[in-house]
Design an enzyme around this catalytic site. Structure first.
Site, mmCIF file in Angstrom:
data_model
loop_
_atom_site.group_PDB
_atom_site.id
_atom_site.type_symbol
_atom_site.label_atom_id
_atom_site.label_comp_id
_atom_site.label_asym_id
_atom_site.label_seq_id
_atom_site.Cartn_x
_atom_site.Cartn_y
_atom_site.Cartn_z
ATOM 1 N NE ARG A 116 49.381 30.835 54.374
ATOM 2 C CZ ARG A 116 50.411 29.928 54.426
ATOM 3 N NH1 ARG A 116 50.995 29.718 53.216
ATOM 4 N NH2 ARG A 116 50.869 29.234 55.300
ATOM 5 C CG ASP A 121 46.428 34.918 47.488
ATOM 6 O OD1 ASP A 121 46.077 35.449 46.546
ATOM 7 O OD2 ASP A 121 47.279 35.001 48.328
ATOM 8 N N GLY A 189 39.849 36.325 53.247
ATOM 9 C CA GLY A 189 39.667 36.910 51.902
ATOM 10 C C GLY A 189 38.601 36.910 51.385
ATOM 11 C CE1 TYR A 478 34.532 39.187 43.438
ATOM 12 C CE2 TYR A 478 35.294 36.927 42.842
ATOM 13 C CZ TYR A 478 34.346 37.877 43.555
ATOM 14 O OH TYR A 478 33.884 37.354 44.706
ATOM 15 C CG LEU A 479 39.696 42.200 45.392
ATOM 16 C CD1 LEU A 479 41.005 42.872 44.876
ATOM 17 C CD2 LEU A 479 39.399 42.723 46.599
ATOM 18 C CE1 TYR A 481 36.710 33.714 41.290
ATOM 19 C CE2 TYR A 481 36.286 34.475 39.057
ATOM 20 C CZ TYR A 481 35.865 33.584 40.094
ATOM 21 O OH TYR A 481 34.576 33.029 40.133
#
Length: 570
Positions: A116, A121, A189, A478-479, A481
């Site tokens: 994380r 996320d 991320g 979309y990765l 999201y």
């Protein structure tokens, strides 16, 4: 809570640990106290740090600070309930050596290892699991070092975008970085997943500006771009870092921004021409001057006790107001943009404005250093891509459906410009040639399970309704999201097939290369989550059992050699 079936150790994972004594292979059935004691002892030995000192960054469920550490970076209140699965241990490293040791000490314990970096996320994949798990929380690794001489910056994975923008602003008023518009987004991320912002039509994605990176691999080695090799560097430049290791940070090339930029917000209701404006926007937004980014927000609202749709254009123009007003008078007269709708300011002030700071030119820049800990509402996001303009009749039917549903809204983000100039396989992100991306967005304040179920259903219903208007074969997503509705992975015997479902939606044809790289650098699938890149099935791994065992994976050089061999044998 994610609902997946219990998983079993895959053969590749077991092979990786054949050389370990059986006594070191602990199971998640161990008591939390014994797991904590074993993990702490290992960390102390690996980092050569007294246990009393290293314990300050390791939080068991009995630690008084556990709850506050866990909740600090939960950005979706759907996953901040007493019933939400909790990690057995949270590790908050302060250095690269802490990260390396955490990887090495977690491997024998057979817990899911969640990474994380502190961002949004949307579906909580970095901090929840229905299997016993640890969290490696990188929020303390937040350094941002700007080098004006070569116009670059090293950005640590635990930094936020607000901190990145502030540190750039400290050094320069004419440099920026083309990343997202929300300051509390986490860098790790966002960047590794091909983050984008309101300068993507001019400069492309965040990943298009990577120069170097640092990450910890499955063997605990700290690798830079040279050590990891170009295949792995490519994979973490838009393929998501969590499938391949722990990304520590990126070196990025900054971009020039003009001394004066222009922002504006213009809205229209259905009765005032919103249908025509939205329909025409599709032909202009992705094709206009690449200095102009016009985001379209479409939301159901009530006016005079009547349900309707409000369409709002929120824009950044890298130039002056007179120029953009003149441009859109010709290209999008349906918007009816006027000079008084526009505000000129610096690029950094525009970042404040996009964060809904109404008086952006008067706002203290230090607000971007506020991480707004433990503050979130429940919500859900989904995504789509549009390759061909939606007909006017389709816009009308869409508006009527949204009025019927009542809460769910849409965000249209135009592509074109620089995006369309970059090859689809230049990075793992494959959606370069789409007209625009759709984000489905719903947030709520109520905590009722029935209401939550209803809101989540609205997102699913509208997503299904849009099937005929969006990309196909595969339908894109979309990765960044993250959306578990499109598929999850148990990482059992069907791992590859399960991963292919969501993997092709996120990555298209680039999925195959990502799987080969994953199989090469992490054959035992230690770095995994419910939507991570799977490894190839054992039967399809030419040479993996020979080249991918623990004995042959002994550092950066070995990893690079194995990767280069494997990628040429499939």
């Amino acid at each position: 809570m994610l609902t997946t079936r219990p998983t079993s150790l895959c053969v590749g994972f077991f092979l990786l640990f054949l050389s370990l004594p059986l006594s070191t292979l602990s199971q998640p059935s161990m008591s939390s106290d014994s797991v904590y004691d074993s993990f702490l002892k290992c960390l102390s030995e690996k980092t050569k740090t007294p246990q009393s000192q290293i314990a300050k960054i390791v939080f068991s469920q009995t630690n008084p600070s556990y709850t506050s550490v866990l909740r600090a970076y939960i950005r979706n209140a759907r996953f901040n309930k007493s019933s939400t699965p909790k990690p057995t241990i949270i590790v908050t490293p302060l250095s690269e050596s802490h990260v390396s040791a955490a990887v090495l000490c977690s491997k024998p314990l057979d817990f899911v290892f969640k990474i994380r970096s502190g961002g949004h996320d949307y579906d909580g994949l970095s901090y929840i699991s229905d299997k016993p798990f640890f969290i490696l929380d990188l929020s303390n690794l937040r350094d941002v070092s700007v080098d004006l001489a070569d116009q670059t910056a090293w950005i640590s994975a635990g930094a936020t975008l607000g901190e990145v923008y502030y540190r750039i602003w400290e050094k320069s008023k004419t440099l920026g970085f083309p990343a997202g518009v929300c300051p509390t987004v986490g860098v790790g991320g966002h960047l590794s997943g091909a983050g984008y912002g309101n300068m993507l039509r001019k400069f492309g994605l965040t990943a298009d500006h990577f120069i170097d990176a640092k990450m910890v691999d499955v063997n605990g080695a700290v690798l830079d771009r040279k050590a990891m090799g170009e295949d792995l560097f490519w994979a973490i430049s838009g393929g998501g870092g969590g499938s391949f290791g722990v990304v520590l940070g990126y070196k990025v090339k900054l971009v020039p921004v003009p001394a004066t930029v222009t922002v504006f917000r213009v809205e229209q209701l259905m009765a005032a021409g919103a249908v025509d404006m939205v329909h025409k926007w599709q032909f202009v937004g992705p094709k206009t001057d690449k200095n102009l980014f016009m985001r379209m927000l479409i939301q159901p609202v009530t006016r005079n006790k009547v349900k309707t749709i409000r369409a709002t254009v929120v824009a950044l123009y890298l130039g002056k107001a007179d120029d953009v007003v003149s441009l859109l008078a010709k290209e999008l007269p349906e918007l009816a943009l006027k000079k008084e709708n526009c505000t000129e300011m610096t690029w950094f002030q525009s970042a404040l404005w996009w964060d809904n700071r109404v008086n952006a030119t008067q706002t203290d820049p230090k607000v971007f250093l506020d991480r707004n800990l433990d503050s979130s509402s429940p919500g859900k996001r989904k995504s789509d891509y549009v390759a061909t303009e939606i007909p006017r009749s389709g816009i009308v039917s869409l508006f009527n459906k949204m009025i019927e549903l009542g809460k769910i809204g849409l965000v249209f983000n135009p592509y074109g410009g620089r995006m369309a100039e970059i090859a689809e396989d230049a990075t793992p992100f494959p959606h370069r040639n789409m007209l625009f991306k759709i984000q489905y967005s719903v947030n709520w304040k109520e905590s009722s399970p029935e209401l939550e179920k209803g809101y989540l259903n609205q997102a699913k219903v509208l997503h299904s309704f849009m099937t005929g208007f969006v990309s196909k074969n595969p339908r894109g997503a979309y990765l960044n999201y993250r959306d578990v509705d499109i598929g999850v992975n148990d990482h059992g015997e069907n791992s590859y097939k399960e991963g292919e479902v969501y993997g092709r939606m996120y990555f298209g044809k680039n999925f195959d290369r990502l799987v080969k790289i994953k199989t090469a650098v992490d054959p035992g699938n230690f770095f995994r989550n419910e939507q991570s890149i799977p490894t190839l099935p054992i039967a399809k791994r030419t040479g993996v059992t020979e080249r991918g065992t623990a004995k042959r994976w002994s550092g950066a050089g070995g990893a690079t050699i194995v990767a280069s061999v494997l990628l040429h044998v499939f």
